[in-house]
Design a protein around this motif. Sequence first.
Motif, PDB file in Angstrom:
ATOM      1  N   VAL A  89      16.009 -74.083 -28.138  1.00 61.01           N
ATOM      2  CA  VAL A  89      14.613 -73.717 -28.379  1.00 61.01           C
ATOM      3  C   VAL A  89      13.915 -74.781 -29.224  1.00 61.01           C
ATOM      4  CG1 VAL A  89      13.112 -72.025 -29.493  1.00 61.01           C
ATOM      5  CG2 VAL A  89      15.083 -71.249 -28.178  1.00 61.01           C
ATOM      6  N   ALA A  90      14.626 -75.262 -30.232  1.00 64.14           N
ATOM      7  CA  ALA A  90      14.020 -76.243 -31.130  1.00 64.14           C
ATOM      8  C   ALA A  90      13.690 -77.539 -30.403  1.00 64.14           C
ATOM      9  CB  ALA A  90      14.957 -76.519 -32.308  1.00 64.14           C
ATOM     10  N   VAL A  91      14.605 -77.996 -29.559  1.00 68.10           N
ATOM     11  CA  VAL A  91      14.349 -79.243 -28.825  1.00 68.10           C
ATOM     12  C   VAL A  91      13.095 -79.096 -27.976  1.00 68.10           C
ATOM     13  CG1 VAL A  91      15.170 -80.723 -26.973  1.00 68.10           C
ATOM     14  CG2 VAL A  91      16.736 -80.040 -28.769  1.00 68.10           C
ATOM     15  N   GLU A  92      12.964 -77.940 -27.374  1.00 66.40           N
ATOM     16  CA  GLU A  92      11.784 -77.732 -26.538  1.00 66.40           C
ATOM     17  C   GLU A  92      10.511 -77.750 -27.375  1.00 66.40           C
ATOM     18  OE1 GLU A  92      12.323 -74.957 -23.338  1.00 66.40           O
ATOM     19  OE2 GLU A  92      10.267 -74.231 -23.621  1.00 66.40           O
ATOM     20  N   ARG A  93      10.608 -77.158 -28.561  1.00 67.48           N
ATOM     21  CA  ARG A  93       9.419 -77.123 -29.411  1.00 67.48           C
ATOM     22  C   ARG A  93       9.102 -78.482 -30.008  1.00 67.48           C
ATOM     23  NH1 ARG A  93       9.793 -71.943 -33.301  1.00 67.48           N
ATOM     24  NH2 ARG A  93       7.536 -72.151 -33.363  1.00 67.48           N
ATOM     25  N   LEU A  94      10.113 -79.326 -30.098  1.00 66.37           N
ATOM     26  CA  LEU A  94       9.896 -80.640 -30.701  1.00 66.37           C
ATOM     27  C   LEU A  94       9.339 -81.646 -29.703  1.00 66.37           C
ATOM     28  CD1 LEU A  94      13.062 -80.895 -32.969  1.00 66.37           C
ATOM     29  CD2 LEU A  94      10.694 -80.868 -33.726  1.00 66.37           C
ATOM     30  N   ARG A  95       9.367 -81.273 -28.439  1.00 68.13           N
ATOM     31  CA  ARG A  95       8.846 -82.212 -27.441  1.00 68.13           C
ATOM     32  C   ARG A  95       7.339 -82.348 -27.607  1.00 68.13           C
ATOM     33  NH1 ARG A  95      10.403 -80.690 -21.683  1.00 68.13           N
ATOM     34  NH2 ARG A  95       9.453 -78.759 -22.422  1.00 68.13           N
ATOM     35  N   PRO A  96       6.870 -83.574 -27.711  1.00 63.31           N
ATOM     36  CA  PRO A  96       5.430 -83.763 -27.901  1.00 63.31           C
ATOM     37  C   PRO A  96       4.661 -83.272 -26.684  1.00 63.31           C
ATOM     38  CG  PRO A  96       6.520 -85.874 -27.480  1.00 63.31           C
ATOM     39  CD  PRO A  96       7.594 -84.848 -27.633  1.00 63.31           C
ATOM     40  N   ASP A  97       3.561 -82.625 -26.936  1.00 62.55           N
ATOM     41  CA  ASP A  97       2.800 -82.071 -25.813  1.00 62.55           C
ATOM     42  C   ASP A  97       1.634 -82.966 -25.408  1.00 62.55           C
ATOM     43  OD1 ASP A  97       1.638 -81.628 -28.186  1.00 62.55           O
ATOM     44  OD2 ASP A  97       0.906 -79.617 -27.750  1.00 62.55           O
ATOM     45  N   MET A  98       1.503 -84.085 -26.097  1.00 62.29           N
ATOM     46  CA  MET A  98       0.454 -85.028 -25.692  1.00 62.29           C
ATOM     47  C   MET A  98       0.793 -86.418 -26.201  1.00 62.29           C
ATOM     48  SD  MET A  98      -2.496 -83.718 -28.333  1.00 62.29           S
ATOM     49  CE  MET A  98      -2.389 -84.367 -29.991  1.00 62.29           C
ATOM     50  N   GLY A  99       0.143 -87.403 -25.643  1.00 63.87           N
ATOM     51  CA  GLY A  99       0.385 -88.776 -26.061  1.00 63.87           C
ATOM     52  C   GLY A  99      -0.230 -89.027 -27.418  1.00 63.87           C
TER      53      GLY A  99
END
Lengths: 194, 194
Positions: free
Chosen positions: B67-77
């Motif tokens: 879950v954390a890895v997914e939340r840490l993925r940047p959602d924009m440049g």
Amino acid sequence: MAEREGGPRPGGRSARVQASVHRAVRALLARMDRAEVTIPLIAAEAGVTPSTIYRRWGELNELLADVAVERLRPDMGPVETGSGRGDLLAWAEQYAEEMSSGIGREMIRDVLAAEGAAGPRRCCGYARQQIATIAERAAARGEDFPDLDAVLDGVIAPILFRILFDEALGGKRVGELVEGVFAGVGRRSVPASA
Amino acid sequence: MAEREGGPRPGGRSARVQASVHRAVRALLARMDRAEVTIPLIAAEAGVTPSTIYRRWGELNELLADVAVERLRPDMGPVETGSGRGDLLAWAEQYAEEMSSGIGREMIRDVLAAEGAAGPRRCCGYARQQIATIAERAAARGEDFPDLDAVLDGVIAPILFRILFDEALGGKRVGELVEGVFAGVGRRSVPASA
DNA sequence: CTCCAAACGCAAATAATTTGCTTTTAGCGC
DNA sequence: GCGCTAAAAGCAAATTATTTGCGTTTGGAG
């Protein structure tokens, strides 16, 4: 400064139990995978009841972190090579190698996984102290030596960051990092030339 | 590149379960302390049986890391400021702030505590990609920009190191770090002036 | 449409964790 | 030394988490 921590008396029961449990953890960790180590197992190995461990450490991670912090404490001062730069390079290379090893990596993770921030801080403090020793020796010789923070951020941080998040740095790169902090000596907080 | 990961089909049962479990984890993490979150609890919140979670993730840490890895993925440049230096500074400051927050710190620890090295690598990769984007933009404008590794070791590493082991850096210090890697542009691998 | 394998649900079995109570023991005043 | 007290340990019962076997559902392929 002569006492280590915790126990009321070195030979007391409390201290004996702690030592026994720590010894058991190290033994089990050496013998089997970390994922298989459980508190009941440790208790059996140490000759205590599980509830003793639960009450004292709460959970497995806390205990593992406790043991890891102790193992991460340096047992001697940094070696002397004749110059601050040489001392730092030698120390950093050894530090990187120790921390990169399988057991080193696991210990770092155990420390970080524990609840409070006390464990990580202590580890950081160990490194800090070692570097401070090197810096003092350099100062005694009249050499320039980078700020403690510059070394922490410029050498220790990359070493640990790569171990934790990527791939351990080689000795060559560690050398470059050390060169880097020396190249920047006096650039910060000294309003000269910039 | 359009698919995220895992599931055979976006609307399949497997994907539905995963989404539901992830949602449950986020909800529980927002509502209570991490130490109180258990797999049976998550299962109840998600409307699945615990054994499903056990079989799929193995243990709580793996799930939390997932879950954390997914939340840490940047959602924009990274935002554009007009210069590579400005872009990097803006990005680094925001990164440091996000990671320093209680929830950010916990997510990092969750990722690091998981078994394999896949999670941490992915997080490192996210940062790498963001920096690469900034570097490409700078290159397109004909600017000098430091090596990716120099930025990782000189900016990201200290930020994360301090969060994990000491105390989070302030914006001022982050700015100094960014200045530092720009000061060293071209010094490595280019045999000029040294 | 039918079949297959993967993933899930369910429930029983096993293991870990918590807890109340008793016993041991280290530290302290006498 | 001698008891007294409180902290820590042992023990065992109760609770909770984890594992596992087996039947059922379901998504994807032929």
